[in-house]
Design an enzyme around this catalytic site. Structure first.
Site, PDB file in Angstrom:
ATOM      1  N   HIS A 511      -6.459  -4.576  -3.656  1.00 15.32           N
ATOM      2  CA  HIS A 511      -6.404  -3.205  -3.149  1.00 15.32           C
ATOM      3  C   HIS A 511      -5.637  -2.330  -4.131  1.00 15.32           C
ATOM      4  CE1 HIS A 511      -7.747  -3.841   1.188  1.00 15.32           C
ATOM      5  NE2 HIS A 511      -7.760  -5.062   0.673  1.00 15.32           N
ATOM      6  N   GLU A 603      -1.770  -5.414  -3.690  1.00 16.14           N
ATOM      7  CA  GLU A 603      -1.799  -3.971  -3.952  1.00 16.14           C
ATOM      8  C   GLU A 603      -1.432  -3.795  -5.421  1.00 16.14           C
ATOM      9  OE1 GLU A 603      -2.671  -1.637  -1.843  1.00 16.14           O
ATOM     10  OE2 GLU A 603      -2.648  -2.671   0.088  1.00 16.14           O
TER      11      GLU A 603
END
Length: 768
Positions: A511, A603
């Protein structure tokens, strides 16, 4: 005018002659010359390659400098107050003419129109300085005033996200303390930079509405003398925002060379007396080479040593790149599709293995998934880079890569949400905003779209009093979730089918928008906003998260600043997903509860959609992490569960580890993998119709698994059924076992009959 033109031509000839002489000098590497001509000052940048010839880049830079670039400085007077007037206008352009892109292969003719020119966003003349990506440090941002620390100049970054409550130290913009036209936000580029534009946003807040409608721009070399952007004899005024989130681009008609740039708001949304001057910004500019290069930031690497295709790839270009990798390494790669998006784009997967297309006994399956949120694009590009890198290094004979390919079956899905990506791609990296393209075409957030098996598990725990009857793995998908009417994205359905068909052992989904690694569970038990909710494999999940975070060059940098509104450095850049925020129906939780696969979320960057110029350094930041994380698939134990008599592999045998209340199952050929930290474990294998078998398995610190095979003995009843079905003869051991069972049954039956007879006799006596 005639005299001015003649003077300009004479000066240009002088400059060219001077530069030609300088280029010819031995040892000359780089010069930057600032001249002030009658038509305005300009910058000349000439570079010399290693072979001693003047580069084409230098010629282009020279032509650009002679025609369109202005400087704040005259020769020998870097801080003069008598500066030429820039030709700015009040117009701002949201797009610019599309430049000719490089051909896709050396054989293509120069100037050929590519698919990118037809479909992609217009490319900016200069990249962003890096306010959004944090390349620009907090110390480079100043302001005329600010309301409080949480609204200081360091928060005036494009797409920065605020905390839930206004008033904390992580607010959503720079906000001036005073409401007048004298307020400004200043950016120090730390070197001479050719500024070409500004991008503006309003304040990110769920409580306040603060935006700047119009603004001016000024430039300086010393912060003492400021030159305004001009529109004839008046200062140019640029249009700002009409809402808080949509980025608005203003490109300068004429670029200006300076070190400092200021954004000076002129009008803003005034909500009675509460309308504050607040903004988030990005500045576009090309840094000019410095022959001295005396400061650390001037020598920071901006490129990668790996020769990869560093740019953003739309759907067609992604498909083309994957095909080129497959053609370059046909023996170890295979491309396949697991389904289609809502708009009909195929979800392509690149398989990398020494035997593509086939599951090999004892070889674990690994997957990376990127692009679940279509506007979080760095994962997509990293996986495309990873394909190229593995192919190149395998051919080169890199033993680490060769071992990884031969011992692992790797699956790379670069774009789970291609529809969302195409929406973001058409806007471009700076103008897509924070959320455009995040969802599927139907508006579904795929990271909340998997079946909620957590609730199924916790409900079963509450209702079942007999703990031995509780299952803790392979939870079935609720029936209502599988119906055609269920609000499940076609992309989610495709990935679930993929997960059920291939026995993945380890994976990660990539992500963007933060710098942290999260691990299951992602959902809190009582639907609390956030609460630490560990799995039975908490220690190993923490290990997986640490492996990626500690080898990532940015995450492991303890001097970095937080991205948005949470300081993950306090947690060593890893966190339990539910302890960050509650995510029902996440891919991580579904994978853990429905399959054998352990999965985390990475992330990758503060900026969801980094500019193409930042992709090489992002690859450098993540290359080691991507490889090291893949290698963790070989930690723990592995083996094959077989029938003791026939030697055939047993599918769906349950592998239990004492003190870890989460089992896994063997796959079709009887092989299994159980990820574990180093230590000694008591492991039991069970299968329907077989006696269970237990053994102690020692997991070492080595980068290869401990072999822990099992041979299960079939229960006599099952063996008898099987033999009679085949019409075979019973072996002596089974005949003896059956005779013993019959005798035991006869004795039990006889005892029961005798007890009944005795009881009947006693009743008869009482009647008499």
């Amino acid at each position: 005018m005639l005299q001015s033109s003649r003077s300009q031509r004479l000066n240009e000839k002088f400059v060219l002659g001077f530069l030609q002489g300088r280029v010819a000098m031995a040892g000359f590497l780089l010069i930057t010359v600032l001249f002030y001509l009658n038509c305005g000052s300009f910058v000349v940048v000439i570079s010399r390659p290693a072979d001693g010839t003047t580069s084409r880049r230098a010629t282009v830079a020279l032509n650009t400098a002679l025609t369109s670039t202005e400087s704040l400085f005259s020769a020998g007077k870097p801080n003069t107050t008598e500066v030429p007037t820039a030709g700015f206008t009040t117009r701002y352009r949201k797009s610019i003419s599309k430049p000719t892109t490089a051909p896709e292969s050396l054989s293509e003719a120069a100037g050929k129109t590519t698919e990118r020119e037809k479909e992609g966003p217009p490319e900016l003349e200069c990249p962003p300085l890096g306010l959004e990506s944090l390349k620009v440090k907090d110390t480079q941002l100043r302001a005329s005033s600010y309301k409080r620390r949480g609204l200081g100049p360091h928060r005036g970054r494009l797409n920065i996200q605020s905390g839930i409550e206004d008033g904390d130290i992580y607010d959503g913009a720079w906000c001036a303390q005073y409401r007048d036209k004298k307020q400004w936000l200043e950016v120090d580029a730390r070197r001479l930079t050719r500024f070409t534009g500004v991008i503006l946003q309003g304040r990110n807040s769920i409580w306040s509405w603060d935006i700047v409608h119009t603004y001016k721009v000024q430039f300086s070399n010393d912060t003492l003398v400021w030159k305004p952007c001009m529109n004839g004899t008046e200062e140019a005024i640029f249009e700002g925002n009409q809402d808080a989130e949509t980025p608005v681009l203003a490109l300068f008609n004429t670029s200006t060379v300076a070190r400092y740039i200021r954004i000076n708001p002129q009008s803003w949304y005034q909500n009675g007396t509460k309308g504050d001057i607040c903004l988030r910004a990005e500045v576009l500019g090309c840094a000019l080479p410095d022959p001295n290069s005396i400061y650390p930031w001037q020598t920071e690497p901006t490129e990668s040593k790996d020769k990869l295709d560093f740019r953003h790839h739309n759907y067609k270009e992604m498909r083309k790149l994957m095909k080129s990798v497959q053609e370059e390494c046909p023996d170890i790669t295979r491309i396949y599709s697991i389904g289609k998006s809502y708009m009909g784009l195929k979800l392509y997967v690149m398989e990398i293995s020494d035997n593509p297309g086939k599951h090999e006994l004892g070889e674990p399956e690994f997957r990376y998934v990127a692009g679940m949120h279509g506007n979080e694009v760095l994962g997509r590009e990293l996986l495309l880079n990873l394909m190229q890198y593995i192919c190149q290094e395998y051919k080169r004979g890199d033993q680490r890569i060769v071992h990884l390919v031969k011992e692992t079956r790797i699956h790379l899905l670069p774009s789970m949400n291609p529809d969302g990506y195409e929406m973001a791609f058409k806007k471009g990296s700076e103008l897509a905003g924070w959320s455009l393209g995040r969802y599927s075409y139907e508006g579904i957030d795929m990271n909340h779209n998997f079946a909620d098996l957590n609730s199924v598990m916790w409900t079963a725990i509450e209702l079942e009093t007999d703990r031995s009857k509780l299952i803790n793995h392979y939870f079935p998908i609720p029936e209502q979730y599988t119906t055609e009417e269920a609000f499940v994205a076609s992309e989610t359905r495709a990935v679930i089918s993929w997960m059920q068909n291939i026995p993945f052992v380890l994976g990660a989904n990539l992500h963007g928008g933060e710098l942290v690694v999260t691990y299951p569970y992602d959902m809190t038990r009582d639907w609390a906003p956030r609460e630490h909710t560990p799995t039975a494999d908490e220690s190993f999940f923490r290990w997986l998260a640490v492996v990626y975070a500690s080898t990532n060059q940015v995450m492991s940098n303890h001097d970095r600043r937080p991205c948005h509104n949470k300081d993950f450095l306090r947690y060593n850049n890893i966190i339990n997903g539910a302890d960050w925020h509650n995510v029902p129906g996440s891919m991580n939780d579904f994978s853990y509860l429905h399959t054998n696969c352990f999965e985390v979320t990475v992330e990758l960057s503060c900026d969801k959609f980094p500019h193409a110029s930042e992709l090489p350094i992002e690859w450098e930041n993540n290359r080691e992490s991507l490889l090291t994380y893949m290698e963790q698939v070989h930690r723990g134990i592995k083996g094959v569960v077989r029938d003791k008599d026939t030697g055939a592999g047993l599918a769906d045998a349950v592998i239990k580890v004492d003190d870890i209340n989460h089992h896994i199952r063997s796959v079709a050929d009887g092989d299994y993998w159980r990820l574990l930290n180093p230590g000694e474990y008591r492991v039991t294998a069970t299968a329907e119709g077989y006696f269970p078998s237990s053994r102690t398995c020692q997991v070492m610190y080595d980068h290869y698994p401990t072999i822990c095979d099992f041979r299960l003995t079939k229960m006599p009843k099952e063996r008898l059924k099987e033999l009679l079905k085949k019409g075979g003869k019973l072996p002596k051991d089974l005949q003896l076992r059956l005779r013993q069972l019959r005798m035991r049954k006869l004795r039990v039956t006889t005892k029961a009959i005798n007890r009944r007879r005795t009881a009947a006799a006693k009743r008869a006596k009482r009647v008499r």
